[in-house]
Design a protein around this motif. Structure first.
Motif, PDB file in Angstrom:
ATOM      1  N   LEU A 161      19.848  -6.501  -1.534  1.00 19.36           N
ATOM      2  CA  LEU A 161      18.986  -6.067  -2.642  1.00 19.36           C
ATOM      3  C   LEU A 161      18.474  -7.227  -3.478  1.00 19.36           C
ATOM      4  N   ASN A 162      19.243  -8.316  -3.513  1.00 14.30           N
ATOM      5  CA  ASN A 162      18.861  -9.426  -4.379  1.00 14.30           C
ATOM      6  C   ASN A 162      17.994 -10.465  -3.661  1.00 14.30           C
ATOM      7  N   SER A 163      17.651 -10.173  -2.412  1.00 14.31           N
ATOM      8  CA  SER A 163      16.834 -11.147  -1.687  1.00 14.31           C
ATOM      9  C   SER A 163      15.422 -11.173  -2.279  1.00 14.31           C
ATOM     10  N   GLU A 164      14.613 -12.107  -1.797  1.00 14.13           N
ATOM     11  CA  GLU A 164      13.255 -12.261  -2.326  1.00 14.13           C
ATOM     12  C   GLU A 164      12.479 -10.954  -2.198  1.00 14.13           C
ATOM     13  N   GLU A 165      11.770 -10.613  -3.248  1.00 14.58           N
ATOM     14  CA  GLU A 165      11.074  -9.331  -3.249  1.00 14.58           C
ATOM     15  C   GLU A 165       9.757  -9.403  -2.462  1.00 14.58           C
ATOM     16  N   GLY A 166       9.298  -8.247  -2.027  1.00 17.83           N
ATOM     17  CA  GLY A 166       8.038  -8.189  -1.283  1.00 17.83           C
ATOM     18  C   GLY A 166       8.158  -7.276  -0.078  1.00 17.83           C
ATOM     19  N   ILE A 167       7.231  -7.437   0.858  1.00 17.77           N
ATOM     20  CA  ILE A 167       7.270  -6.616   2.074  1.00 17.77           C
ATOM     21  C   ILE A 167       7.949  -7.418   3.175  1.00 17.77           C
ATOM     22  N   LYS A 168       8.947  -6.821   3.799  1.00 15.94           N
ATOM     23  CA  LYS A 168       9.642  -7.490   4.892  1.00 15.94           C
ATOM     24  C   LYS A 168       9.635  -6.598   6.123  1.00 15.94           C
ATOM     25  N   GLU A 169       9.485  -7.238   7.280  1.00 16.27           N
ATOM     26  CA  GLU A 169       9.415  -6.466   8.519  1.00 16.27           C
ATOM     27  C   GLU A 169      10.816  -6.261   9.084  1.00 16.27           C
ATOM     28  N   VAL A 170      11.110  -5.046   9.534  1.00 14.44           N
ATOM     29  CA  VAL A 170      12.428  -4.800  10.139  1.00 14.44           C
ATOM     30  C   VAL A 170      12.277  -4.337  11.583  1.00 14.44           C
ATOM     31  N   ASN A 225      15.229  -0.330  -8.321  1.00 21.92           N
ATOM     32  CA  ASN A 225      14.549  -1.186  -7.346  1.00 21.92           C
ATOM     33  C   ASN A 225      15.174  -1.134  -5.950  1.00 21.92           C
ATOM     34  N   GLU A 226      15.728   0.010  -5.614  1.00 20.73           N
ATOM     35  CA  GLU A 226      16.320   0.216  -4.291  1.00 20.73           C
ATOM     36  C   GLU A 226      15.209   0.076  -3.240  1.00 20.73           C
ATOM     37  N   PHE A 227      15.589  -0.265  -2.011  1.00 20.57           N
ATOM     38  CA  PHE A 227      14.536  -0.435  -0.999  1.00 20.57           C
ATOM     39  C   PHE A 227      14.265   0.853  -0.241  1.00 20.57           C
ATOM     40  N   LEU A 249       1.772   0.141  -2.289  1.00 25.86           N
ATOM     41  CA  LEU A 249       3.005   0.394  -3.041  1.00 25.86           C
ATOM     42  C   LEU A 249       3.467  -0.871  -3.760  1.00 25.86           C
ATOM     43  N   LEU A 250       3.237  -2.000  -3.108  1.00 27.65           N
ATOM     44  CA  LEU A 250       3.583  -3.278  -3.746  1.00 27.65           C
ATOM     45  C   LEU A 250       2.742  -3.471  -5.010  1.00 27.65           C
ATOM     46  N   ASP A 251       1.436  -3.165  -4.896  1.00 29.54           N
ATOM     47  CA  ASP A 251       0.545  -3.255  -6.064  1.00 29.54           C
ATOM     48  C   ASP A 251       0.967  -2.284  -7.168  1.00 29.54           C
ATOM     49  N   GLU A 252       1.565  -1.166  -6.752  1.00 32.67           N
ATOM     50  CA  GLU A 252       1.986  -0.144  -7.702  1.00 32.67           C
ATOM     51  C   GLU A 252       3.249  -0.569  -8.449  1.00 32.67           C
ATOM     52  N   GLY A 253       3.930  -1.594  -7.937  1.00 27.55           N
ATOM     53  CA  GLY A 253       5.103  -2.105  -8.638  1.00 27.55           C
ATOM     54  C   GLY A 253       6.414  -1.976  -7.872  1.00 27.55           C
ATOM     55  N   PHE A 254       6.369  -1.376  -6.680  1.00 25.69           N
ATOM     56  CA  PHE A 254       7.587  -1.306  -5.860  1.00 25.69           C
ATOM     57  C   PHE A 254       7.762  -2.663  -5.182  1.00 25.69           C
ATOM     58  N   THR A 255       8.959  -3.191  -5.260  1.00 28.34           N
ATOM     59  CA  THR A 255       9.094  -4.583  -4.819  1.00 28.34           C
ATOM     60  C   THR A 255       9.997  -4.796  -3.607  1.00 28.34           C
ATOM     61  N   ASN A 256      10.746  -3.772  -3.221  1.00 32.22           N
ATOM     62  CA  ASN A 256      11.612  -3.930  -2.042  1.00 32.22           C
ATOM     63  C   ASN A 256      11.152  -2.982  -0.947  1.00 32.22           C
ATOM     64  N   ILE A 257      10.253  -3.455  -0.125  1.00 30.25           N
ATOM     65  CA  ILE A 257       9.660  -2.586   0.886  1.00 30.25           C
ATOM     66  C   ILE A 257       9.956  -3.141   2.273  1.00 30.25           C
ATOM     67  N   TYR A 258      10.504  -2.300   3.125  1.00 33.09           N
ATOM     68  CA  TYR A 258      10.733  -2.697   4.511  1.00 33.09           C
ATOM     69  C   TYR A 258       9.732  -2.002   5.405  1.00 33.09           C
ATOM     70  N   LEU A 259       9.127  -2.787   6.263  1.00 32.41           N
ATOM     71  CA  LEU A 259       8.079  -2.276   7.139  1.00 32.41           C
ATOM     72  C   LEU A 259       8.631  -2.168   8.562  1.00 32.41           C
ATOM     73  N   PHE A 260       8.679  -0.953   9.074  1.00 32.71           N
ATOM     74  CA  PHE A 260       9.162  -0.739  10.450  1.00 32.71           C
ATOM     75  C   PHE A 260       7.936  -0.588  11.341  1.00 32.71           C
ATOM     76  N   LYS A 261       7.521  -1.710  11.945  1.00 30.89           N
ATOM     77  CA  LYS A 261       6.250  -1.723  12.681  1.00 30.89           C
ATOM     78  C   LYS A 261       6.319  -0.942  13.997  1.00 30.89           C
ATOM     79  N   GLY A 262       7.509  -0.871  14.576  1.00 30.84           N
ATOM     80  CA  GLY A 262       7.653  -0.109  15.826  1.00 30.84           C
ATOM     81  C   GLY A 262       7.309   1.359  15.621  1.00 30.84           C
TER      82      GLY A 262
END
Lengths: 161, 150
Positions: free
Chosen positions: A50-59, A111-113, A133-146
């Motif tokens: 949870l404390n890692s760098e905020e933003g969109i991360k791919e999982v 700020n849960e992901f 969602l990032l623009d809306e203020g959500f900061t911990n977003i995981y993107l599951f591209k599969g």
């Protein structure tokens, strides 16, 4: 320079556009890099912090599966009709962005992901929604591209009406 | 009759110019969104979608403005045609590969790739051909030619 020559005219347009595009990108506050870097990837479960760098991360699928087991909120970025045909159990989907944003707000705390997915690697709507969602203020977003394809290809549980 | 033809060409020129000018504005305002839309086509290598997203909207802006004002019409109409052909190839490959993505055209928010987009682009390409093969350079302010005074 022969201004009546069409090829010269093409060159002039390209030159002027180059000058303007480079200078505006240099001076504007929301300038972008010339080469896209893509998303940061979460390589292992240890990176899920949870404390890692905020933003969109791919999982990857494995991480998405783990997050599913931990009852993380999944957001379905596909159109409602596809969602109603079948979706990841517990995932939510709204055609209206404000309703979706409010629903996420109600469901997550501190700020849960959460995970965003769409059809597959090619659909793009999960990335678009993640940025919104990032623009809306959500900061911990995981993107599951599969997305849905990889989920069903791996015989994972699905929810149908 | 010639008078009517000349005005028709000017109207077509202004239609194509306005479309390019209008679509360029949304892309200039938000280049990162446009870059993501390009990326969805999965054709751009080495992360070059950002470079295209920075440069292309300005090119569209200048050729659109030039067409409306009647400046270097031949050059701008050649670029318009090349861009429309390129857009159609991109849309066609996305359709063949089964991508259900936003076209990123800047004309209508949320417009998806599909045959409607192809038809639109072919129509504008037709307008470009008519403008390029015009007989008189009517209401064009630069470069001035003998024909433009007729």
């Amino acid at each position: 320079m022969n201004y009546s020559n069409s090829i010269h005219q093409v060159g002039i347009f390209i030159f002027i556009s180059l000058i303007f595009s480079i200078s505006t990108n240099f001076f504007r506050s929301d300038s972008i890099d010339y080469i896209s870097k893509g998303f940061d990837k979460v390589e292992s479960l240890d990176d899920l912090n949870l404390n890692s760098e905020e933003g969109i991360k791919e999982v990857s699928f494995e991480i998405a599966q783990n997050l599913f087991e931990k009852e993380t909120l999944f957001i379905d970025a596909r159109a409602k009709e596809y969602y109603l045909d079948g979706h990841i159990p517990g995932a939510i989907c709204f055609d209206d962005f404000d309703s979706l944003s409010n629903e996420i707000d109600n469901r997550i705390q501190n700020n849960e992901f959460f995970v965003v997915y769409c059809s597959d690697d090619d659909c793009g709507s999960s990335e678009e929604l993640s940025y919104q969602l990032l623009d809306e203020g959500f900061t911990n977003i995981y993107l599951f591209k599969g997305g849905w394809k990889q989920w069903t290809d791996n015989s994972m549980p699905i929810q149908q009406p | 009759m010639n008078y009517l033809k000349n005005y028709s060409i000017v109207i077509l020129r202004i239609i194509v110019g306005s479309i390019f000018l209008w679509t360029s504005l949304t892309k200039i305002i938000d280049p990162s969104k446009f870059a993501r839309e390009i990326s969805n086509y999965h054709v751009m290598p080495f992360g070059l979608e950002n470079t295209v997203a920075i440069f292309l909207p300005w090119l569209e802006f200048f050729i659109g403005s030039a067409l409306i004002l009647g400046i270097m019409v031949d050059g701008s109409i050649i670029i318009c045609s090349a861009l429309l052909i390129m857009f159609n190839l991109l849309v066609a490959q996305a359709m063949i590969r089964g991508f259900n993505i936003e076209c990123g055209c800047g004309l209508k928010e949320g417009q998806l790739v599909g045959s409607q987009k192809l038809i639109e682009n072919f129509t504008f390409l037709g307008f470009c051909v008519l403008v390029y093969f015009r007989q008189n350079k009517f209401l064009e302010i630069f470069p001035k030619t003998e024909l433009s005074d007729k």
